[in-house]
Design a protein around this motif. Structure first.
Motif, mmCIF file in Angstrom:
data_model
loop_
_atom_site.group_PDB
_atom_site.id
_atom_site.type_symbol
_atom_site.label_atom_id
_atom_site.label_comp_id
_atom_site.label_asym_id
_atom_site.label_seq_id
_atom_site.Cartn_x
_atom_site.Cartn_y
_atom_site.Cartn_z
ATOM 1 N N PHE A 168 0.848 -1.192 0.000
ATOM 2 C CA PHE A 168 0.000 0.000 0.000
ATOM 3 C C PHE A 168 0.884 1.243 0.000
ATOM 4 C CE2 PHE A 168 -2.417 3.264 2.375
ATOM 5 C CZ PHE A 168 -3.494 3.393 1.507
ATOM 6 N N ALA A 169 0.422 2.322 -0.612
ATOM 7 C CA ALA A 169 1.193 3.566 -0.636
ATOM 8 C C ALA A 169 0.250 4.751 -0.547
ATOM 9 C CB ALA A 169 2.044 3.666 -1.894
ATOM 10 N N LEU A 170 0.722 5.806 0.128
ATOM 11 C CA LEU A 170 -0.007 7.064 0.221
ATOM 12 C C LEU A 170 0.770 8.146 -0.515
ATOM 13 C CD1 LEU A 170 -1.151 7.127 3.968
ATOM 14 C CD2 LEU A 170 -2.580 6.733 1.941
ATOM 15 N N GLN A 171 0.061 9.073 -1.128
ATOM 16 C CA GLN A 171 0.675 10.163 -1.884
ATOM 17 C C GLN A 171 -0.008 11.471 -1.526
ATOM 18 O OE1 GLN A 171 1.075 9.237 -6.008
ATOM 19 N NE2 GLN A 171 1.644 11.302 -6.627
ATOM 20 N N VAL A 172 0.799 12.490 -1.263
ATOM 21 C CA VAL A 172 0.300 13.830 -0.955
ATOM 22 C C VAL A 172 0.915 14.792 -1.948
ATOM 23 C CG1 VAL A 172 0.147 15.662 0.764
ATOM 24 C CG2 VAL A 172 0.095 13.271 1.490
ATOM 25 N N GLU A 173 0.074 15.626 -2.560
ATOM 26 C CA GLU A 173 0.553 16.535 -3.607
ATOM 27 C C GLU A 173 -0.044 17.927 -3.429
ATOM 28 O OE1 GLU A 173 0.919 15.172 -7.805
ATOM 29 O OE2 GLU A 173 -0.542 16.773 -8.203
ATOM 30 N N LEU A 174 0.823 18.930 -3.452
ATOM 31 C CA LEU A 174 0.401 20.330 -3.458
ATOM 32 C C LEU A 174 0.536 20.863 -4.873
ATOM 33 C CD1 LEU A 174 2.208 21.618 -0.217
ATOM 34 C CD2 LEU A 174 -0.204 21.012 -0.474
ATOM 35 N N GLY A 175 -0.510 21.525 -5.363
ATOM 36 C CA GLY A 175 -0.486 22.001 -6.735
ATOM 37 C C GLY A 175 -0.801 23.475 -6.865
ATOM 38 N N TRP A 176 -0.269 24.076 -7.910
ATOM 39 C CA TRP A 176 -0.611 25.449 -8.296
ATOM 40 C C TRP A 176 -1.188 25.339 -9.708
ATOM 41 C CZ3 TRP A 176 3.317 30.028 -9.138
ATOM 42 C CH2 TRP A 176 2.592 31.228 -9.325
ATOM 43 N N TYR A 177 -2.496 25.517 -9.809
ATOM 44 C CA TYR A 177 -3.213 25.275 -11.044
ATOM 45 C C TYR A 177 -3.408 26.565 -11.827
ATOM 46 C CZ TYR A 177 -4.212 21.147 -8.260
ATOM 47 O OH TYR A 177 -4.087 20.028 -7.456
ATOM 48 N N TRP A 178 -3.074 26.518 -13.129
ATOM 49 C CA TRP A 178 -3.248 27.623 -14.062
ATOM 50 C C TRP A 178 -2.681 28.943 -13.519
ATOM 51 C CZ3 TRP A 178 -8.625 25.718 -12.882
ATOM 52 C CH2 TRP A 178 -8.813 24.460 -13.454
ATOM 53 N N PRO A 179 -1.383 29.003 -13.253
ATOM 54 C CA PRO A 179 -0.769 30.218 -12.689
ATOM 55 C C PRO A 179 -0.959 31.463 -13.546
ATOM 56 C CG PRO A 179 0.734 28.354 -12.527
ATOM 57 C CD PRO A 179 -0.406 27.907 -13.400
ATOM 58 N N SER A 180 -1.238 31.293 -14.828
ATOM 59 C CA SER A 180 -1.420 32.461 -15.691
ATOM 60 C C SER A 180 -2.847 33.017 -15.636
ATOM 61 C CB SER A 180 -1.084 32.094 -17.147
ATOM 62 O OG SER A 180 -1.895 31.022 -17.598
ATOM 63 N N TYR A 181 -3.750 32.348 -14.934
ATOM 64 C CA TYR A 181 -5.158 32.755 -14.898
ATOM 65 C C TYR A 181 -5.383 33.865 -13.877
ATOM 66 C CZ TYR A 181 -10.230 32.404 -14.270
ATOM 67 O OH TYR A 181 -11.569 32.686 -14.175
ATOM 68 N N ASP A 182 -6.130 34.872 -14.258
ATOM 69 C CA ASP A 182 -6.466 35.970 -13.345
ATOM 70 C C ASP A 182 -7.640 35.526 -12.480
ATOM 71 O OD1 ASP A 182 -7.047 38.273 -12.015
ATOM 72 O OD2 ASP A 182 -7.467 39.484 -13.798
ATOM 73 N N ALA A 183 -7.359 35.102 -11.248
ATOM 74 C CA ALA A 183 -8.386 34.556 -10.368
ATOM 75 C C ALA A 183 -9.376 35.606 -9.894
ATOM 76 C CB ALA A 183 -7.734 33.875 -9.166
ATOM 77 N N GLY A 187 -15.732 33.300 -10.600
ATOM 78 C CA GLY A 187 -16.925 33.378 -9.777
ATOM 79 C C GLY A 187 -16.695 32.876 -8.369
ATOM 80 N N ALA A 188 -15.765 31.920 -8.195
ATOM 81 C CA ALA A 188 -15.449 31.381 -6.871
ATOM 82 C C ALA A 188 -14.261 32.119 -6.273
ATOM 83 C CB ALA A 188 -15.145 29.896 -6.982
ATOM 84 N N GLU A 189 -14.149 32.073 -4.940
ATOM 85 C CA GLU A 189 -13.013 32.673 -4.254
ATOM 86 C C GLU A 189 -11.952 31.600 -4.055
ATOM 87 O OE1 GLU A 189 -11.842 35.135 -0.160
ATOM 88 O OE2 GLU A 189 -13.905 34.433 -0.485
ATOM 89 N N TRP A 190 -11.049 31.496 -5.030
ATOM 90 C CA TRP A 190 -10.003 30.481 -4.963
ATOM 91 C C TRP A 190 -8.932 30.871 -3.952
ATOM 92 C CZ3 TRP A 190 -11.395 26.242 -7.382
ATOM 93 C CH2 TRP A 190 -12.209 26.318 -8.502
ATOM 94 N N LEU A 191 -8.261 29.837 -3.426
ATOM 95 C CA LEU A 191 -7.058 30.073 -2.637
ATOM 96 C C LEU A 191 -5.939 30.328 -3.636
ATOM 97 C CD1 LEU A 191 -5.606 30.059 0.127
ATOM 98 C CD2 LEU A 191 -5.187 27.612 -0.236
ATOM 99 N N THR A 192 -5.518 31.582 -3.743
ATOM 100 C CA THR A 192 -4.636 31.963 -4.839
ATOM 101 C C THR A 192 -3.467 32.807 -4.357
ATOM 102 O OG1 THR A 192 -4.547 33.195 -6.932
ATOM 103 C CG2 THR A 192 -6.171 33.925 -5.318
ATOM 104 N N PRO A 193 -2.263 32.555 -4.884
ATOM 105 C CA PRO A 193 -1.106 33.390 -4.558
ATOM 106 C C PRO A 193 -1.035 34.598 -5.499
ATOM 107 C CG PRO A 193 -0.377 31.481 -5.803
ATOM 108 C CD PRO A 193 -1.879 31.363 -5.657
ATOM 109 N N GLY A 194 -1.174 35.770 -4.954
ATOM 110 C CA GLY A 194 -1.061 36.975 -5.762
ATOM 111 C C GLY A 194 -2.137 37.132 -6.805
ATOM 112 N N GLY A 195 -3.289 36.478 -6.605
ATOM 113 C CA GLY A 195 -4.381 36.602 -7.560
ATOM 114 C C GLY A 195 -4.205 35.829 -8.840
ATOM 115 N N ARG A 196 -3.221 34.919 -8.889
ATOM 116 C CA ARG A 196 -2.965 34.148 -10.105
ATOM 117 C C ARG A 196 -3.223 32.660 -9.849
ATOM 118 N NH1 ARG A 196 -3.230 37.841 -13.710
ATOM 119 N NH2 ARG A 196 -2.473 36.252 -15.165
ATOM 120 N N GLY A 197 -4.101 32.063 -10.630
ATOM 121 C CA GLY A 197 -4.366 30.639 -10.517
ATOM 122 C C GLY A 197 -4.967 30.263 -9.184
ATOM 123 N N ALA A 198 -4.799 28.991 -8.803
ATOM 124 C CA ALA A 198 -5.345 28.482 -7.545
ATOM 125 C C ALA A 198 -4.419 27.423 -6.969
ATOM 126 C CB ALA A 198 -6.728 27.883 -7.759
#
Length: 212
Positions: A168-183, A187-198
């Motif tokens: 058995f194996a467990l995997q944990v991954e942190l992602g930054w999705y679509w960094p070029s997108y102006d969040a 319509g949703a309030e994404w958790l976003t760094p500097g207003g870019r992506g999520a």
């Protein structure tokens, strides 16, 4: 199709985030059952909560450098959309000391409401990984997803760790999705760094049959 089939287009893009990176092929002759849940995080009353995008599937090792995989996307079923993906991973470069292993994954997605038609999307991922202390498979990855609805390429970055417990194996991954997108225009309030992506979190688990 974009006008009459909006749910499939949305989930084809969103559910790609519910799969953790396929860091290295499973060993030859090994069948791995896989599950994943998570995705970009939205703020609910100020608390960041990853979207519960879930997948269930399997990978099979064809050789020490190649495997094939397929997954069903479960969350879209809540809105009457069926989805799945099929793909393959190639170990292009094995780890050598501090030099990471490099794996390349190609994956195709199809989503359909089984009424108005189907949408197809393609994704390419590159992952660099290091096996630390013969146990912790730590990695960074980058993905590019072609959106046929918008005729655009959406990309993401991720980092994570996979830890085995026997078969058995467990995997944990942190992602930054679509960094070029102006969040700010979303319509949703994404958790976003500097207003870019999520930013988001994906948890994965697998169990292996056969092989070493």
């Amino acid at each position: 199709m974009r006008r009459v089939f909006p749910l499939a287009g949305f989930f084809a893009l969103a559910c790609a985030c519910g799969l953790p990176a396929h860091v290295r092929p499973v060993p030859a002759g090994t069948l791995a059952l896989e599950a994943g849940v998570g995705g970009p995080a939205v703020r609910l009353e100020g608390t960041p909560v990853p979207l519960p995008l879930s997948t269930l599937g399997a990978s099979y090792g064809l050789s020490d450098r190649w495997d094939v995989s397929a997954h069903a996307h479960l969350t879209p079923l809540l809105l009457g959309v069926a989805g799945m993906d099929v793909g393959a991973t190639w170990l292009a470069l094995a780890q050598d000391g501090g030099r990471p292993a490099v794996a390349l994954t190609g994956r195709g997605y199809v989503f359909s409401d089984l009424d108005t038609g189907a949408l197809f999307h393609g994704e390419a991922t590159a992952a660099a990984s290091w096996l630390l202390r013969e146990r912790f498979l730590t990695y960074v990855s980058g993905s590019a997803l072609y959106d046929v609805v918008e005729s655009d390429v959406l990309w993401s970055l991720a980092a994570g760790t996979r830890v085995p417990f026997g078969r058995f194996a467990l995997q944990v991954e942190l992602g930054w999705y679509w960094p070029s997108y102006d969040a700010s225009v979303a319509g949703a309030e994404w958790l976003t760094p500097g207003g870019r992506g999520a930013l988001g979190l994906v948890l994965g688990g697998s169990y292996r049959f056969g092989g070493p």
